[in-house]
Design a protein around this motif. Structure first.
Motif, mmCIF file in Angstrom:
data_model
loop_
_atom_site.group_PDB
_atom_site.id
_atom_site.type_symbol
_atom_site.label_atom_id
_atom_site.label_comp_id
_atom_site.label_asym_id
_atom_site.label_seq_id
_atom_site.Cartn_x
_atom_site.Cartn_y
_atom_site.Cartn_z
ATOM 1 N N ASN A 454 0.717 -1.114 0.119
ATOM 2 C CA ASN A 454 0.116 0.100 -0.055
ATOM 3 C C ASN A 454 0.811 1.351 0.047
ATOM 4 O O ASN A 454 2.152 1.176 0.210
ATOM 5 C CB ASN A 454 -0.971 0.022 1.223
ATOM 6 N N GLY A 455 0.419 2.315 -0.330
ATOM 7 C CA GLY A 455 0.990 3.671 -0.399
ATOM 8 C C GLY A 455 0.367 4.533 0.728
ATOM 9 O O GLY A 455 -0.893 4.598 1.010
ATOM 10 N N ILE A 456 1.009 5.472 1.321
ATOM 11 C CA ILE A 456 0.506 6.290 2.283
ATOM 12 C C ILE A 456 1.096 7.820 2.257
ATOM 13 O O ILE A 456 2.349 7.769 2.100
ATOM 14 C CB ILE A 456 0.766 5.696 3.731
ATOM 15 N N VAL A 457 0.364 8.694 2.367
ATOM 16 C CA VAL A 457 0.725 9.864 2.511
ATOM 17 C C VAL A 457 0.182 10.597 3.875
ATOM 18 O O VAL A 457 -1.175 10.318 3.966
ATOM 19 C CB VAL A 457 0.184 11.250 1.207
ATOM 20 N N PRO A 458 1.085 10.991 4.725
ATOM 21 C CA PRO A 458 0.468 11.321 6.285
ATOM 22 C C PRO A 458 -0.752 12.365 6.183
ATOM 23 O O PRO A 458 -0.891 13.215 5.214
ATOM 24 C CB PRO A 458 1.728 12.076 6.754
ATOM 25 N N ALA A 459 -1.753 12.105 6.959
ATOM 26 C CA ALA A 459 -3.065 12.580 6.855
ATOM 27 C C ALA A 459 -2.678 14.363 7.262
ATOM 28 O O ALA A 459 -2.049 14.353 8.273
ATOM 29 C CB ALA A 459 -4.015 11.965 7.650
ATOM 30 N N ASP A 460 -3.250 14.987 6.659
ATOM 31 C CA ASP A 460 -3.071 16.560 7.122
ATOM 32 C C ASP A 460 -4.410 17.276 6.730
ATOM 33 O O ASP A 460 -5.384 16.627 6.392
ATOM 34 C CB ASP A 460 -1.811 17.166 6.301
ATOM 35 N N ALA A 461 -4.491 18.704 6.681
ATOM 36 C CA ALA A 461 -5.400 19.360 6.467
ATOM 37 C C ALA A 461 -5.982 19.151 5.049
ATOM 38 O O ALA A 461 -7.301 19.071 4.942
ATOM 39 C CB ALA A 461 -5.132 20.893 6.493
ATOM 40 N N THR A 462 -5.346 18.771 4.092
ATOM 41 C CA THR A 462 -5.825 18.367 2.798
ATOM 42 C C THR A 462 -6.682 17.134 2.759
ATOM 43 O O THR A 462 -7.646 17.076 2.277
ATOM 44 C CB THR A 462 -4.748 18.159 1.753
ATOM 45 N N THR A 463 -6.084 16.271 3.657
ATOM 46 C CA THR A 463 -6.883 14.952 3.693
ATOM 47 C C THR A 463 -8.014 15.336 4.343
ATOM 48 O O THR A 463 -9.216 14.739 3.939
ATOM 49 C CB THR A 463 -5.948 13.937 4.787
ATOM 50 N N PHE A 464 -8.177 16.242 5.549
ATOM 51 C CA PHE A 464 -9.474 16.182 6.205
ATOM 52 C C PHE A 464 -10.426 16.947 5.730
ATOM 53 O O PHE A 464 -11.740 16.573 5.657
ATOM 54 C CB PHE A 464 -9.262 16.818 7.688
ATOM 55 N N LYS A 465 -10.344 17.982 4.776
ATOM 56 C CA LYS A 465 -10.921 18.624 3.916
ATOM 57 C C LYS A 465 -11.676 17.594 2.949
ATOM 58 O O LYS A 465 -12.860 17.965 2.741
ATOM 59 C CB LYS A 465 -10.206 19.751 3.346
ATOM 60 N N TYR A 466 -10.616 16.842 2.311
ATOM 61 C CA TYR A 466 -11.331 15.956 1.265
ATOM 62 C C TYR A 466 -12.589 15.183 1.852
ATOM 63 O O TYR A 466 -13.220 14.844 1.177
ATOM 64 C CB TYR A 466 -10.223 15.059 0.568
ATOM 65 N N LEU A 467 -12.098 14.681 3.055
ATOM 66 C CA LEU A 467 -13.020 13.503 3.714
ATOM 67 C C LEU A 467 -14.099 14.123 4.197
ATOM 68 O O LEU A 467 -15.212 13.603 4.560
ATOM 69 C CB LEU A 467 -12.418 12.906 4.738
ATOM 70 N N GLN A 468 -14.371 15.490 4.296
ATOM 71 C CA GLN A 468 -15.539 16.288 5.097
ATOM 72 C C GLN A 468 -17.001 15.785 4.608
ATOM 73 O O GLN A 468 -17.785 15.526 5.401
ATOM 74 C CB GLN A 468 -15.382 17.831 5.135
ATOM 75 N N ASP A 469 -17.009 15.775 3.212
ATOM 76 C CA ASP A 469 -18.211 15.546 2.732
ATOM 77 C C ASP A 469 -18.325 14.086 2.004
ATOM 78 O O ASP A 469 -19.427 13.544 1.269
ATOM 79 C CB ASP A 469 -18.767 16.512 1.391
ATOM 80 N N LYS A 470 -17.593 13.211 2.402
ATOM 81 C CA LYS A 470 -17.326 11.648 1.866
ATOM 82 C C LYS A 470 -17.810 10.621 2.956
ATOM 83 O O LYS A 470 -18.043 9.572 2.693
ATOM 84 C CB LYS A 470 -16.118 11.552 1.424
#
Length: 676
Positions: A454-470
């Motif tokens: 698997n590949g991983i990018v540490p979760a950050d503000a970009t991640t949290f914003k993307y997940l808000q409506d998902k």
């Protein structure tokens, strides 16, 4: 696995002709370079340079050497004897998955007779032996091994050996219970069990089938009139393993047996038959309308899904998306999808994203598209734990001509397609932090091309914003702390990176796009899990608009999911402005406007294939196959021979920038030709 392969290989060897046996011995001799009657890793690699992993699997005892029996596995694997049957003798189509083999024909290898599941169930075949001799492939193999490997041993002798090995490998608690079983039966404590002791004990315990005098005689393998410790342990193993007795002849069934599927599914007392009674059809079992349906024990367990009640462990934590097989006229592929549908309906899978109308892509609100993109869009991908990790530090400002696809091609080219086998790939650094969520998906989606788990990018503000409506499901991000240990760490200065391609036929065959400028191409494909996201098409549009030109080769844009496609409006293009009323006059031209600010226009030139076919986008995926020895620039993941159709086709992997630039020139092209 290795033990099973040895047994099969030895079985093939035992039934081979003298000439075939000599061939196998000669194979061993050729590898045994120092004549010590064993094969070292160095000797093995002299013949198979990339065979270290296979060597280690065969060397299960970790001695560092392979013996003759081990090499038989390699020998028959080379001769394709251990490879699954490829075509059905009924419909002559490729067999995909389980199949059935005639037990009587196994003795005439390689002239076996094999059927796919459809032909077996429908009786669509003509064969000299009755249907009753057709066994599920695993059952047939076991039956063959049992009759070919050690024919001299009786059934009870085989079971005694198994029971002894099983007990010696058991825990101290299990061994103590087994000894208690013997002590309880040996009522006079003389270290042996007489017929009277046996009958009394079995009667008290309620073991009717195994408590009769005939079964005692079968257990008494040395014929001395009493049972010793290991003969009693054989009985104990039979009881503990739950092996059945034939409901027709009453004999104990030590090997393959057949059970009534209806009784099994209804949870009733099972109705079981030994192979002899099943084949002779000498039984009576009329408890079901339409007659009984018998399956061998391997197939029965295969059909009895994940748990004891036949249900998946959590219907809300299983996500199923028909993907590669969904748009095809191939009957075998459609059969796989239909089997998937039946399973999901039976299991009441909550997140089954099916497609009902393949003729109208937009008429399927539940269908999502390519799984790698859809899983994230639907909120099924959330931060969590990772396996052993390789770390990739990407720093520097990304050049305007470079995209995330160039980053991952650079990394795979550096570590090879096996560089991250079974490991996680973590991406960090200032460059990664600047990437959008879809760029990060491109990085992570292609780690499999380096062998990564698997590949991983540490979760950050970009991640949290993307997940808000998902998703509203709670999650807890996991980060590498200061004491984290990495298997390896790689650093890259991305500011110096140029547009890249992966030349045929491997994702790690890295080259600069400008170095391939003389490669003439036949088509361009922008789509798939890696290159079919909204931002991928925005990037391609940027190149098209900057050029002011039309494409020189057939160019296919295929959105990865319904949500990507829902952002598109289909119209035609005339002059400098999109005019919908001219659609009837320019049906071979297409403009795609993405609902973004500012609007983006993708322009197609006249092609042999009318581009109005794009209104049914799944057809484009079919039209874009390489039907000839074509050369294609593609934003897909991999470029192995045959991956996009014709096995001699050539695929150059590239970013949407490079793909679009190449579409405009008809050659592999560095996008800086249009972006500067």
């Amino acid at each position: 696995m290795a033990d099973g392969l040895r047994r099969v290989a030895r079985a093939y060897y035992e039934r081979s002709s003298e000439e075939q046996r000599e061939e196998a011995k000669d194979f061993f001799t050729r590898l045994d370079l120092n004549d010590d009657e064993r094969i070292s890793l160095e000797e093995f690699k002299a013949c198979f340079p990339s065979g270290e992993e296979f060597f280690n699997k065969l060397d299960s005892s970790n001695t560092g050497f392979l013996d003759f029996s081990d090499l038989l596995v390699v020998f028959y694997h080379q001769k394709k004897a251990l490879i699954s049957i490829s075509r059905c003798d009924g419909c002559h189509q490729k067999i995909m998955g389980p199949y059935f083999s005639c037990v009587l024909c196994l003795d005439h290898f390689p002239s076996t007779y094999d059927l796919c599941c459809d032909c077996h169930r429908g009786g669509k075949f003509k064969h000299r032996h009755p249907l009753s001799f057709m066994l599920h492939d695993q059952a047939a193999l076991v039956s063959f091994i049992q009759t070919k490997t050690q024919p001299a041993k009786s059934v009870m002798e085989e079971l005694r050996a198994i029971a002894e090995a099983h007990l010696k490998a058991s825990s101290a608690k299990t061994q103590a219970k087994a000894k208690e079983f013997f002590t309880a039966m040996d009522s006079d404590g003389d270290g042996k069990v007489e017929m009277s002791e046996f009958s009394s004990f079995m009667s008290k315990k309620g073991y009717k089938l195994t408590g009769n005098p005939d079964f005692f005689k079968k257990l008494d393998m040395d014929g001395n009139g009493s049972l010793d410790f290991w003969e009693v342990m054989t009985l104990n193993y039979i009881i503990q393993s739950g092996r059945p007795f034939c409901d027709c002849c009453g004999d104990f069934i030590p090997a393959t047996y057949f059970s009534c599927f209806h009784c099994f599914k209804a949870g009733k007392k099972s109705f079981d038959l030994c192979l002899r009674c099943y084949q002779s059809n000498a039984f009576q079992h009329n408890a079901h309308v339409g007659g009984p349906k018998f399956l061998d024990n391997y197939t029965l367990l295969h059909n009895h899904q994940a748990s004891s009640d036949g249900l998946v462990w959590d219907r809300e934590k299983v996500i199923v998306i028909p993907d590669h097989y969904i748009f095809t006229t191939d009957e075998l592929a459609n059969r796989n999808v239909n089997t998937l549908r039946e399973f999901c309906t039976e299991q009441d899978i909550k997140y089954f994203y099916d497609i009902k109308d393949a003729a109208d892509f937009k008429a399927n609100p539940d269908y999502k598209g390519v799984c790698h993109v859809a899983l994230a869009q639907e909120g099924h991908c959330r931060p969590g734990e990772v396996p052993p990790t390789l770390r990739f530090v990407l720093d520097g400002e990304m050049p305007d001509c470079v995209l995330a696809k160039d980053l991952i091609l650079q990394i795979i080219g550096e570590i090879s397609v096996a560089g991250a086998r079974y490991k996680s790939m973590e991406f960090v650094g200032s460059t990664v932090e600047s990437l959008t969520m879809e760029d990060r998906m491109t990085l992570c989606n292609m780690v499999i091309e380096a062998g990564g788990k698997n590949g991983i990018v540490p979760a950050d503000a970009t991640t949290f914003k993307y997940l808000q409506d998902k998703t509203s499901v709670p999650y807890e991000p996991v980060y590498s702390d200061g004491q984290a240990r990495f298997l390896s760490e790689y650093s890259f200065d991305i500011s110096k990176l140029e547009p890249l391609v992966a030349k045929p036929h491997s994702p790690d065959n890295r080259a600069l796009a400008r170095e391939c400028k003389d490669v003439k191409i036949d088509r361009v494909y922008i789509g798939s899990c890696t290159g079919g996201k909204t931002e991928d098409f925005m990037a391609a549009a940027k190149v098209f608009l900057a050029s002011g030109k039309k494409v020189k080769v057939p160019t296919f844009l295929v959105p990865a999911t319904q949500k990507v496609m829902s952002g598109w409006i289909y119209i035609v293009f005339h002059s400098q402005n999109p005019v919908e009323k001219l659609a009837h006059r320019y049906s071979k031209k297409l403009v795609v406007i993405l609902r973004q600010a500012p609007p983006v226009v993708l322009v197609w030139e006249d092609l042999e294939t009318p581009m109005h076919a794009l209104t049914s986008l799944w057809q484009v995926a079919l039209f874009s196959f390489l039907m000839n020895r074509h050369v294609c620039v593609s934003t897909t993941n991999r470029n192995f021979p045959g991956r996009m159709g014709h096995k001699e086709g050539q695929v150059y992997l590239a970013s949407p920038y490079t793909a679009a630039a190449s579409a405009l020139t008809g050659f592999v092209t560095d996008p800086r030709e249009f972006l500067q």
